[in-house]
Design a protein around this motif. Structure first.
Motif: not given
Lengths: 228, 570
Positions: B329-334
């Protein structure tokens, strides 16, 4: 374990010496001086033995039984006999019968041995938390050793002090004295050569000490008969 | 005199010696020397002044094996366990009971939890992989739950972790046997005594965290005055767990550190020649304080030069990438439609398809008012730097969760999948740097000079899997920090170690490991009995000697005298 256990073991190790002194006529004749002299002789003998052992004996890395080394050790062990001889014949004792003399010497001898060899391990070990039977066994061993010492002293007094003993008994006396004197080597052989465990060795020591005590008692009695 | 009663000789002495001998022979098998094992204490810490973990270190009590040894059998009130150390193997642990017990704060002398040898960091030969059994996974689940339970409780007695081995198992079997008879272990029944001699745990004065960074400068075009853009690769290296001395964190985040080092090594080869040097600076950072809301990352970002920080195009954080699954998983906050995020995600997913991996995108907004920072990239986002975290975890872990504790061991980490993930990151970075996006080039092809080195990954994984890395317990010049610094210095330039204080709400206490002495003790009853036996032995000996040397009349007079005296005084 605890101080309680230490006290128990100390009673087992040193109690019989005190009981022997107070129960037999030794206390009535006030032979404590003789016993102390014998103990001093024992200390000197032990020192000489240590020097000899350190000089002649190799330190073996393994615990295996080496006959040559053991033979050497046994012969050094005979220094004990020389010490006992000195204590029995050379020391001036106030009017004390032969009967009591050998008992007093044997008692002092055994007590000094117990103090020298057993007090320190007891103090270090028996107060520890871990319970082992070793210190109780060691106390039993001290008992056996007391009997051995007195037997040896009795035989020694027969050999060196009694003049008119039956001729037929002389070889038996010498043989018994030889066996008792080599007992440390025998037990060491049992422990290392045959791999006996400590309890078994102590059992053997107790048994053989009683047997030797019985034999020397009989010899002593036999020697006393013609004189009386 | 001596010949008076020769026939009696031996009999009384035998009568006392023989029973003694019998006792000795019967009990001889019991004796063995004290056993000493290594034990590791449950972490003790204060969080904003609130105490957590095990609050004691010294242990000196009898051993027990069950929480309700006598209570259930006898139907009486719960047994008093306040002077008993429970030995509980994790294999057969009943979590519900232990949760209840700790929750109700019932008294206990101490707790010794036995972990299977698999979870011993020393035991690195137990290779993991895709074929590990379900039994291990079950224990792992139990351990994870137990760990959360223990670190979030305030336990007023010492809690230690040990490992099952033959000696301890033998002791435990003995203790169980005793417990089965319904006799609680006390001073009067003997049994085993467990002793850990430890001083009162002391606070660790001003714990520090060390961040390590290294540069791979890109190639500037002639006459170009603008700064080159920078790509940061970041992994947090420290751990937190129920037992600080056992928190080696093979997956969280040993796998991330290993991957970062390998990526640094690969790019250092590329960047060593001007021909293949990219037009991007690469910044590698090993950050500390990961379990504490990525405190180290925060401090490190703050200390970076403002202009430099602005040149960072994006940062890739590596977190827990060692398990053998094909999902990442690639977790991003944008928001996912952000240009950079899109670019990163597309880069990763195109490479992942070639590698047979599946990469998903997860978006989680940051709540600035919430102090909890679940992912490392959130610290970047708070500084307005684009960042993403690559992880096998699909959801954000809670505070002090998944921080490389008890269960996170070498066995559960798969080298091959780390290799694949290293390739995924390196390949997508390289395509971005060299502008090869979407093209089917294999820069780090197997067999080439730029191929991934499995033995490098293996040796670093092995090292990290045996080295506890709880930041407050690492000294400033800890061999681990020095080793990481040296390794980065081998591949990159301008390597710098930044020492920072850990933010104030945490207080840690020392004495994380100790030696447990197991003594077999005899009971007081035994000693009393022994005293009785000895007393009767001496009395018998006395009587025997008096009789044989002086006669029976003397013996009687000896006993009569004190009796008559007593009468007088009375």
């Amino acid at each position: 374990m605890t101080v309680f256990h230490f006290i128990n073991c100390a009673i087992l190790t040193f109690g019989p010496h005190a009981v022997y002194y107070s129960a037999t006529p030794l206390s009535e004749y006030d032979t404590i001086g003789t016993s102390i002299k014998a103990a001093v002789v024992y200390l000197i003998t032990a020192l000489v033995k240590l020097v000899c052992l350190a000089t002649f004996l190799n330190v073996s890395e393994s615990d295996s039984f080496d006959p040559y080394q053991e033979l050497l050790k046994a012969s050094i062990g005979f220094i004990d006999v020389a010490g006992l001889y000195f204590a029995l014949t050379q020391l001036a004792h106030r009017n004390i019968s032969q009967n009591h003399k050998f008992q007093a010497v044997g008692l002092g001898w055994a007590f000094a041995d117990s103090v020298l060899h057993r007090l320190a391990p007891l103090w270090m070990g028996a107060r520890g938390l871990e319970f082992t039977w070793d210190y109780i066994l060691q106390g039993l061993e001290a008992n056996a050793n007391l009997v051995f010492s007195i037997s040896l002293a009795a035989l020694g007094s027969l050999m060196w002090l009694r003049k008119n003993k039956p001729k037929t008994l002389i070889p038996i006396i010498y043989a018994c004295a030889g066996i008792v004197a080599t007992m440390p080597s025998i037990t060491s052989y049992l422990r290392q050569g045959l791999g006996w465990h400590f309890p078994k060795v102590v059992g053997f020591e107790l048994f053989s000490s009683l047997a030797m005590a019985f034999i020397s008692w009989q010899l002593f009695a036999a020697c006393q008969r013609p004189s009386s | 005199m001596a010949k008076s009663q020769p026939s009696m000789l031996g009999l009384p002495v035998y009568s006392s010696v023989v029973p003694l001998l019998i006792i000795v022979m019967a009990c001889v098998e019991l004796c063995d020397a004290a056993t000493v094992i290594d034990v590791y204490r449950l972490v003790q810490y204060d969080l904003a002044g609130v105490p957590f973990g095990s609050r004691l270190a010294a242990l000196n009590h009898h051993a027990g094996s069950s929480l309700f040894s006598s209570s259930s059998a006898a139907g009486t009130a719960a047994a008093d366990l306040s002077r008993t150390v429970l030995i509980l193997p994790v294999r057969e642990l009943n979590l519900t009971f232990i949760r209840e017990y700790i929750g109700q704060r019932k008294p206990l002398g101490g707790l010794l939890l036995l972990l299977p040898p698999l979870f011993n960091p020393e035991n690195v030969d137990s290779r993991g992989g895709s074929d590990h059994g379900s039994a291990e996974d079950v224990i792992k689940e139990v351990l994870i739950e137990l760990e959360q339970l223990l670190i979030n409780a305030n336990i007023p007695y010492p809690v230690y972790f040990g490992f099952e081995d033959d000696r301890v198992n033998a002791v435990l079997a003995d203790v169980k046997k005793n417990d089965a008879t319904g006799q609680p272990a006390t001073a009067t029944t003997g049994g085993y005594k467990l002793v850990v001699a430890a001083p009162e745990p002391k606070k660790i004065a001003s714990p520090t965290i060390a961040n390590i960074q290294g540069w791979l400068p890109g190639l500037k075009a002639d006459g170009d005055s603008n700064q080159l853009p920078t790509i940061a690769v970041v992994a947090s290296y420290d751990t937190f767990g129920a037992a600080p001395a056992l928190s080696v964190g093979s997956d969280s985040n040993g796998s991330g550190v290993v991957a970062l080092l390998e990526i640094a090594r690969l790019f250092s080869i590329l960047y060593s020649s001007p021909k293949t040097r990219g037009r991007y600076n690469l910044l590698f950072a090993l950050t500390s304080g990961g379990p504490y809301n990525y405190n180290g990352t925060h401090k490190w970002l703050r200390s970076l030069d403002q202009r430099l920080r602005e040149t960072i195009d994006y940062a890739i954080c590596l977190n827990s990438i060692g398990a053998s699954s094909n999902e990442l998983w690639i977790h991003v906050s944008k928001p996912p439609d952000n240009v950079y995020i899109k670019q990163i995600f597309e880069g990763f997913s195109s490479v992942s398809e070639e590698l047979g991996l599946k990469v998903g995108l997860k978006h989680k907004k940051i709540n600035i008012s919430n102090p909890r920072v679940a992912w490392e990239h959130e610290q970047f986002s708070r500084m307005r730097v684009t960042a993403a975290t690559l992880s096998e975890l699909s959801a954000a872990p809670d505070f002090l969760e998944n921080t490389g504790g008890l269960s996170d061991k070498r066995y559960f980490v798969d080298e091959a999948s780390i290799s694949r993930r290293v390739k995924l990151v390196a390949e997508s970075l390289a395509r971005h740097i060299y502008g090869q996006e979407g093209k089917n080039v294999d820069i780090f092809a197997d067999g080439s000079s730029l191929s991934i080195n499995p033995s490098y990954i293996h040796s670093w994984l092995q090292f990290l899997s045996t080295t506890p890395r709880v930041a407050p317990f690492l000294s400033k010049n800890d061999p681990l920090i020095m080793a990481l610094k040296k390794e980065l210095a081998d591949h990159t330039v301008e390597v710098r170690v930044q020492q920072e204080g850990l933010d104030g709400i945490f207080t840690f206490y020392d004495s994380t490991s100790g030696k447990l002495h197991i003594y077999q003790v005899a009971s007081v009853t035994f000693d009393l009995l022994l005293l009785l036996v000895l007393g009767s032995y001496l009395i018998t000996l006395f009587c025997f000697l008096v009789i044989t040397t002086r006669g029976v009349d003397d013996l009687i007079s000896v006993f009569r005298r004190p009796a008559s005296r007593k009468v007088k005084t009375a």
